[in-house]
Design a protein around this motif. Structure first.
Motif, PDB file in Angstrom:
ATOM      1  N   ASN A  72      -8.064  -2.626  -5.703  1.00  0.00           N
ATOM      2  CA  ASN A  72      -8.964  -2.033  -4.437  1.00  0.00           C
ATOM      3  C   ASN A  72      -9.259  -3.099  -3.567  1.00  0.00           C
ATOM      4  OD1 ASN A  72      -9.537   0.633  -5.515  1.00  0.00           O
ATOM      5  ND2 ASN A  72     -10.290  -0.256  -7.129  1.00  0.00           N
ATOM      6  N   SER A  89      -5.123  -0.521  -2.725  1.00  0.00           N
ATOM      7  CA  SER A  89      -5.786   0.791  -2.153  1.00  0.00           C
ATOM      8  C   SER A  89      -5.841   0.971  -0.730  1.00  0.00           C
ATOM      9  CB  SER A  89      -7.214   0.801  -2.778  1.00  0.00           C
ATOM     10  OG  SER A  89      -7.204   1.088  -4.250  1.00  0.00           O
ATOM     11  N   ILE A 100       2.103  -4.019  -7.355  1.00  0.00           N
ATOM     12  CA  ILE A 100       0.544  -3.617  -7.539  1.00  0.00           C
ATOM     13  C   ILE A 100       0.324  -2.770  -6.191  1.00  0.00           C
ATOM     14  CG2 ILE A 100      -1.641  -4.863  -7.374  1.00  0.00           C
ATOM     15  CD1 ILE A 100      -0.139  -7.208  -8.517  1.00  0.00           C
ATOM     16  N   LEU A 101      -0.046  -1.857  -6.410  1.00  0.00           N
ATOM     17  CA  LEU A 101      -0.539  -0.952  -5.411  1.00  0.00           C
ATOM     18  C   LEU A 101      -1.925  -1.327  -4.713  1.00  0.00           C
ATOM     19  CD1 LEU A 101      -0.060   1.817  -3.603  1.00  0.00           C
ATOM     20  CD2 LEU A 101      -1.199   2.928  -5.367  1.00  0.00           C
ATOM     21  N   HIS A 104       0.932   3.381 -10.301  1.00  0.00           N
ATOM     22  CA  HIS A 104       1.334   1.875 -10.065  1.00  0.00           C
ATOM     23  C   HIS A 104      -0.190   1.345 -10.441  1.00  0.00           C
ATOM     24  CE1 HIS A 104       5.104   1.831  -8.422  1.00  0.00           C
ATOM     25  NE2 HIS A 104       5.100   2.406  -7.649  1.00  0.00           N
ATOM     26  N   THR A 155      -1.308   7.556  -8.971  1.00  0.00           N
ATOM     27  CA  THR A 155      -1.715   6.708 -10.287  1.00  0.00           C
ATOM     28  C   THR A 155      -0.552   6.014 -10.897  1.00  0.00           C
ATOM     29  OG1 THR A 155      -1.329   8.950 -11.338  1.00  0.00           O
ATOM     30  CG2 THR A 155      -3.407   8.616 -10.622  1.00  0.00           C
ATOM     31  N   CYS A 206       4.072   3.436  -2.082  1.00  0.00           N
ATOM     32  CA  CYS A 206       4.914   3.743  -3.082  1.00  0.00           C
ATOM     33  C   CYS A 206       6.479   3.515  -2.694  1.00  0.00           C
ATOM     34  CB  CYS A 206       4.630   4.917  -3.753  1.00  0.00           C
ATOM     35  SG  CYS A 206       3.093   4.952  -4.723  1.00  0.00           S
ATOM     36  N   ASN A 264      -3.276   6.422  -0.115  1.00  0.00           N
ATOM     37  CA  ASN A 264      -2.431   6.404  -1.581  1.00  0.00           C
ATOM     38  C   ASN A 264      -3.667   6.503  -2.567  1.00  0.00           C
ATOM     39  OD1 ASN A 264      -4.183   3.804  -2.059  1.00  0.00           O
ATOM     40  ND2 ASN A 264      -2.186   2.719  -1.277  1.00  0.00           N
ATOM     41  N   ARG A 320      -3.648  -0.552  -9.530  1.00  0.00           N
ATOM     42  CA  ARG A 320      -3.878  -0.501  -8.299  1.00  0.00           C
ATOM     43  C   ARG A 320      -5.013  -1.878  -8.202  1.00  0.00           C
ATOM     44  NH1 ARG A 320      -5.372   3.264  -4.384  1.00  0.00           N
ATOM     45  NH2 ARG A 320      -4.171   4.785  -5.733  1.00  0.00           N
ATOM     46  N   ASP A 326       0.919  -1.015   0.039  1.00  0.00           N
ATOM     47  CA  ASP A 326      -0.001  -0.088   0.058  1.00  0.00           C
ATOM     48  C   ASP A 326       0.876   1.209   0.067  1.00  0.00           C
ATOM     49  OD1 ASP A 326       0.643  -0.720   2.833  1.00  0.00           O
ATOM     50  OD2 ASP A 326      -0.876   0.592   3.630  1.00  0.00           O
TER      51      ASP A 326
END
Length: 178
Positions: free
Chosen positions: A163, A149, A146-147, A159, A157, A135, A153, A161, A133
């Protein structure tokens, strides 16, 4: 054939730290807040009175964090196709190392201890994917970042994402189990 590898963060990905912060805050101040307070705000600044840092140093905080919805089943499914590593920066807060180990043993007992990595700097991790979560961890990821959510954060934008855990499974194309 060697399985591809995934590094999965704990706090904010497997463990619902936002809910834990809110629970502790309500217990201390008698005021119920919602996760909206984290939206586009650095996590450490989301609660008044420096509460976040206070909670991070409170015995039991890391041991009693709720599991993120869908995380247990998703990690089980990921293990069918990937070599899964749990990676957590557990060195900054003195109580977190032992409490995180105990938390994983309770909620993810199917993760072998060889696949648990507690470190101070995640840039040393070399896996095919990293789910996090923050960066600060993903920007130096050697594989595909993979970010996951989180409120803090929301404005990021740069990476890919996800949810929730279902979106992680969709991204990684894991076949559903019966």
């Amino acid at each position: 054939m060697k399985k591809r590898s995934i590094a999965i963060d704990m706090d904010g990905v497997l463990a619902d730290t936002e809910s834990q912060y809110l629970h502790y805050y309500e217990q201390e101040y008698g005021k119920r807040l919602t996760k909206d307070i984290f939206h586009n705000v650095p996590e450490a600044e989301a609660l008044p009175n420096g509460s976040i840092f206070k909670y991070l140093y409170t015995p039991g905080f890391f041991r009693t964090i709720p599991v993120m919805a869908g995380a247990v089943e998703a990690v089980r499914r990921l293990q069918t196709r990937y070599e899964v590593y749990i990676v957590s920066a557990a060195m900054e807060f003195p109580l977190s190392l032992f409490e995180k180990k105990e938390w994983l043993a309770e909620h993810f007992p199917f993760i072998h201890w060889h696949n648990i990595i507690f470190c101070g700097d995640k840039s040393i991790i070399d896996t095919d994917f990293m789910i996090d979560d923050y960066c600060k961890n993903l920007d130096f990821c050697k594989g595909k970042p993979i970010l996951f959510s989180a409120g803090h954060n929301a404005g990021i934008t740069h990476h890919l994402r996800a949810n929730n855990w279902q979106e992680i499974l969709d991204i990684l194309d894991v076949v559903p189990t019966n």
